[in-house]
Design an enzyme around this catalytic site. Structure first.
Site: not given
Length: 800
Positions: A668, A741, A775
């Site tokens: 991330s 995601d 994610h």
């Protein structure tokens, strides 16, 4: 089902083809041995800490789990067949035990092939409710703890699309259940249903600052489907399975009984909906009803909130954070902004807190005004309450002790919220006569339980706090040398019995009852270490300094057989990190790592690779500091590079590493960090970036903790974007991203476009897109393949 993974790669020395179709792979034996472990159960306790519930779940989900039907609407991801979140993690077994017993026992009568979620004790804590998801939907089950018997009390027609589909009622004999409405509309298939017109959005010219959200409504068909999936009927269900209608179908986003159980606040989502913000900012109405379902009062009406002032300390106008006061039978508490919700406006007080007693015939009464933005209030079982506020720009937090007898107040905490060394801890709580958790006050004294981070290490503590004198007395400090204990709860203050979780780098976390007067401890659980193969690796929290004097830390792992004294062998180094913003150097340099934390390898770090002869620096400190009026991101790149160089220098000086063989990685925002480091520094041989965002013009109204928008500081957005500097990046990079995601700002498109830019500009890069993954990654097939990809990449870049 197609179990093949799409992998795209640009041709460079270590990868043979520009484009590949790769079957799922598993990592090498050293890593596989660690990755294929049996997960220990999670533990849930009642307030008295006499019953323990053990929830077991598989170590990983399967790709088939991720391949269920899914609809993405208004920020939700739900399974339209079973009517529950498509990303929920289920338990597949339950066991129970009394705290005083020696071992847990299997819960009898569980459903076959259970998919258990949303467990909750009854108010009298004699029973446990839980949901089970079948192939058709969600059903409600009840476990009687004393008899260890279970039974199903509803059909599989509950609606869990907005979260927990039930709440216990005060009598512990009845539950209020969200049920799929009779005659529910069929879902619209946009592939077969023609639209009746174009999709139109408009602006009234007001300035707003909305983040880049995922899974929003896009058209009228989405609106209709959202309404179909979100609407529920409310039904009263007794423990014997009898049911009676309570409220007709609405979109119930909140269901909350007053502490005495005589009133029920129902919050419903209303039209109009929005195509630019998720359902949490849709129009809502809060109504309070009596126990029979008769309307008492409409207590709040919140319009659609598409317009927000800039800044993390800005809020919407109107009543916010409305909830029941925990220490009173039926009083609502809420806050209202005194500055129009705009942090840019000057104001002596930012928020005002109000109390509103049922049946709400009288006007709400002002309770307290906060100097900063209201964060919350803790009530007690005595004549005290503690209000807290905070302000993001300064990172300041304050706590105010309120004497409820005369409404006088005193500040008892005023500090930087990121200053962990001065953290006073949290108040010990107890359940009051209403079944609500409140500060446990006896003789005007209570206890604070703290994590105990200091410049010399971590020493969890218990303080006694006197509400009259506002003084503290340290009554216990944990000083275990080769292990660590987290203080969970005070079981018996007079006897000195506390519940703790004890662990060490090789000792799996387990519950103990420890007597803080004599130091003796008794084991409650005996979870085994599933990672025996790395129990003898060397682990140390190292401290080092950045070139500007900022103190940095990281947890260093070295192979078990590595000769640290002679260190003739220079090891390849793997750094895993995640940048964090601070407003001053002192808090940025504080250490929150403990060498006695259990070493838990997972796909979320590089720890696995210590078993393959690498040095690993995990959770390396990467502070980004902006003091005074300077914002952290004003010097993001230079600080990022300095953080990495300081870590490499520190380990090079110790003689452990070959500084020409250093890899950096992150997930991330850590992926964003990695791409920038490879772009702007020559210190790395390669990097691994997972699920990141690389073009900040695609998140133009802020990202991470950046409050300014692109048009405020275009040079910051452009300079920080690896995409804008793709022509400078020539270091081997492995890009990984879930192809579904769901995180705001980290669209899969970010990785795809960055890869295309790097490929066309001649950079050595490989991209792996993981089917069905959001994610964070969940399916075993994908996680094992990620480990294989990383292993192959690191071996080729650093060892060949």
């Amino acid at each position: 089902m197609n179990l093949r993974l799409t992998a795209v790669a640009f041709l460079f020395a270590v990868f043979a083809n520009a484009q590949e179709s790769v079957a799922y792979q598993k990592p090498s034996a050293e890593i596989l041995q660690l990755a294929e472990f049996q997960r220990a159960p999670s533990v849930m306790m009642n307030s008295k800490k006499d019953w323990m519930v053990f929830s077991y779940r598989p170590t990983y989900k399967s790709l088939d789990d991720l391949n269920q039907e899914e609809m993405k609407l208004a920020g939700l991801r739900v399974n339209p067949v079973t009517n529950i979140s498509s990303s929920i993690t289920y338990s597949n077994n339950l066991k129970i035990r009394k705290l005083t017993d020696k071992s847990e026992v299997q819960v009898n009568g569980l459903p076959s092939n259970p998919k258990i979620a949303y467990t909750a004790f009854s108010p009298d804590e004699k029973k446990l409710a839980f949901t089970n998801t079948t192939s058709k939907g969600v059903e409600l089950w009840i476990l009687d703890l004393a008899s260890n018997t279970t039974k199903k009390i509803t059909a599989d027609n509950l609606n869990a699309n907005l979260g927990a589909p039930y709440v216990w009622m005060k009598d512990s004999e009845t539950l209020l259940v969200k049920q799929i409405p009779a005659g529910r509309n069929a879902l619209i298939d946009d592939k077969t249903t023609l639209p009746t017109g174009p999709t139109v959005s408009s602006s009234d010219g007001k300035v707003s600052q909305n983040r880049t959200y995922q899974d929003l409504l896009k058209n009228p068909q989405d609106e209709a489907n959202f309404e179909t999936l979100a609407k529920s009927e409310l039904v009263k269900v007794s423990l014997n399975g009898n049911s009676e209608p309570f409220k007709s179908a609405e979109i119930y986003s909140g269901v909350s009984f007053s502490p005495d159980g005589n009133y029920l606040m129902l919050t419903t989502i209303q039209k109009p909906y929005s195509y630019i913000v998720p359902l949490s900012r849709f129009s809502m109405t809060a109504n309070v009803y009596d126990a029979n379902g008769n309307l008492v009062k409409t207590v709040n009406e919140v319009p659609l909130n598409e317009i927000m002032p800039k800044g993390f300390s800005s809020v919407r106008t109107g009543k916010r954070n409305m909830s029941w006061r925990d220490d009173q039978p039926s009083t609502l508490v809420y806050a209202e902004a005194l500055d129009g919700g705009d942090q840019a406006k000057t104001a002596d007080y930012r928020d005002e807190i109000f109390l509103w007693e049922a049946p709400f015939n009288n006007a709400p009464k002002s309770f307290f005004k906060t100097q900063q933005r209201f964060n919350g209030v803790d009530w007690s079982n005595a004549d005290f309450a503690v209000v807290s506020d905070g302000w993001y720009d300064t990172r300041n937090t304050k706590s105010y002790l309120i004497n409820l007898k005369d409404n006088s107040s005193k500040i008892i905490e005023d500090r930087n919220s990121q200053d962990v060394y001065s953290d006073p801890g949290t108040f010990n709580t107890t359940k009051n006569q209403y079944g609500r958790y409140v500060i446990d006050v006896k003789n005007n004294k209570t206890n604070l339980i703290g994590a105990g981070f200091t410049k010399d290490g971590q020493f969890p503590f218990i303080d006694e706090f006197d509400f009259n004198s506002l003084t503290k007395k340290r009554i216990y400090t944990s000083k275990l040398k080769n292990s660590k204990e987290n203080i969970v709860d005070i079981l018996d203050a007079k006897k000195g019995d506390v519940l703790v979780v004890e662990q060490s780098s090789s000792q799996y976390p387990n519950y103990f009852v420890r007597n803080i007067k004599n130091g003796k401890g008794k084991a409650v659980t005996q979870f085994a270490n599933p990672f025996e193969s790395i129990k003898d690796v060397y682990k140390e929290v190292i401290k080092y300094k950045r070139n500007d004097g900022v103190e940095l830390t990281g947890t260093l792992y070295l192979p078990a057989n590595y000769d640290r004294k002679n260190h003739k062998e220079k090891l390849p180094l793997l750094i895993w990190a995640y940048p964090t913003e601070y407003k001053d150097k002192d808090t940025a340099g504080q250490n929150t790592q403990n060498p006695n934390d259990f070493t838990f390898p997972s796909y979320g770090s590089f720890i696995y690779w210590v078993a393959k002869g690498y040095a690993v620096l995990d959770d390396a400190a990467f502070p980004i500091i902006g003091e005074g009026k300077t914002e952290p991101n004003d010097t993001f790149i230079s600080q990022l590079v300095a953080n990495g160089k300081a870590a490499i220098d520190a380990l090079d000086e110790r003689g452990y590493i070959d500084r020409k063989k250093v890899a950096v990685g992150g997930h991330s925002y850590g992926a964003f960090m990695t791409a920038n480091l490879l772009t702007h520094s020559k210190d790395y041989a390669c990097g691994i970036a997972r699920s990141g965002a690389y073009n900040r013009t695609l998140t133009p109204f802020g990202f991470q903790r950046e409050q300014r928008n692109y048009w405020d500081v275009p040079e910051i957005y452009n300079t920080m974007s690896p995409f804008m500097n793709a022509d400078k990046m020539k270091t081997p990079l492995l890009l990984i991203h879930g192809d579904a995601d769901n995180n705001p700002g980290t669209f899969t498109l970010q990785t795809e476009r960055y890869f295309q830019a790097l490929k066309n500009l001649g950079a050595p890069v490989r991209m792996v897109l993981l089917p069905k993954e959001a994610h964070g990654y969940a399916a075993k097939e994908n996680i094992m393949h990620v480990l294989w990809e990383q292993d192959q990449f690191l071996e080729k870049c650093l060892k060949k």
